[in-house]
Design an enzyme around this catalytic site. Structure first.
Site, short mmCIF file in Angstrom:
data_model
loop_
_atom_site.label_atom_id
_atom_site.label_comp_id
_atom_site.label_asym_id
_atom_site.label_seq_id
_atom_site.Cartn_x
_atom_site.Cartn_y
_atom_site.Cartn_z
N SER A 1 11.86 39.42 82.74
CA SER A 1 11.79 38.01 81.97
C SER A 1 12.62 38.05 81.01
CB SER A 1 10.25 37.84 82.01
OG SER A 1 10.30 36.93 81.26
N TYR B 1 2.20 39.97 77.29
CA TYR B 1 3.34 39.83 78.30
C TYR B 1 4.70 40.25 77.85
CZ TYR B 1 6.18 37.46 81.86
OH TYR B 1 6.84 37.20 83.03
#
Length: 259
Positions: free
Chosen positions: A143, A156
């Site tokens: 990501s 995250y």
């Protein structure tokens, strides 16, 4: 895209987290590229339905229920393969958007176990089969959170930074072997479940993530990127490919249209 039905000699592509979103779209794309696709995820019914869809379309697919955080189950799964052409480490996800001061340690632990240790487990278990293929590819779907921080995302972000470093280090360590390591780092992707899962099913909070963004990425956009990267000539390695929607300049700079 249409391809001839794969033969028994076609390379195998293993896709984790294939029950929805990017994983399911990637499985469809790689099947169309001629791979024999092995779908893994915890939700057995989802991957079995997808395998049935692909087989009915003339491709070759098999479903295997698997929790990537369970090392014993992953090792048992890996014994089924002598060679694997492609491994797509897609299983992962985000939980919560709390600041560091109030973040839930259980959420952090779960994100680390799925995004990082899950990728480690499957990669370690299948690396011998990828090497034995003579032309293997490990894909890590990370990501842009693994490349830059943003407020409210530390758990995250920390997990994705670790996953990014895992891919980068593996590439250094296995250089000279017949295995490539490709990292695909998507930005804002709108799927049916990612934001809903992050906000524990709160539809209003999930909708705000994409509010005013005309065209966030789709799962198919990311799958298209993965399909392109793994089908480059064997001597070409796409080390890191960042893909964002045009409306997103960074993790914290997104153009939102007023309504």
């Amino acid at each position: 895209m249409t391809a001839a039905a794969p033969s028994a000699a076609s390379p195998i592509a293993v896709v984790t987290g294939a029950s929805s979103g990017i994983g399911a779209a990637t499985a469809r794309r790689l099947a169309a590229e001629g791979y024999r696709v092995v779908l893994t995820a915890r939700r057995k019914d989802r991957i079995e339905a997808l395998a049935e869809e692909l087989n009915a379309a003339g491709y070759a697919a098999a479903a295997y229920a698997l929790d990537v955080t369970e090392r014993g189950a992953v090792d048992a799964f890996a014994t089924a393969f002598k060679t694997v052409g492609v491994l797509v480490n897609n299983a992962g996800g985000a939980l919560g958007a709390d600041p560091v001061a109030t973040g839930d340690p259980d959420d952090w632990r779960r994100m680390y176990e799925t995004n990082v240790l899950g990728t480690l487990n499957v990669t370690q278990a299948l690396l011998p089969a990828l090497t034995a293929s003579g032309d293997g590819t490990v894909v890590v779907v990370s990501s842009t959170a693994g490349l830059a921080t943003y407020e409210g995302g530390a758990g995250y972000v920390a997990a994705k930074h670790a996953e990014h470093v895992l891919a980068e280090t593996l590439r250094l360590e296995i250089v000279g072997t017949p295995v490539r390591v490709i990292e695909i780092a998507p930005g804002m992707v709108k799927t049916d479940e990612f934001a809903l899962t992050r906000f524990d099913g709160d539809k209003e909070k999930a909708a705000k993530v994409y509010e005013g963004v005309a065209d966030p990425l789709t799962a198919e956009d990311v799958a298209d990127t993965i399909g392109w990267a793994v089908t480059r000539p064997s001597h070409v390695n796409i080390d890191l490919l960042v893909v964002r929607p045009r409306a997103q300049a960074s993790n914290t700079k997104v153009h939102r249209e007023k309504r």
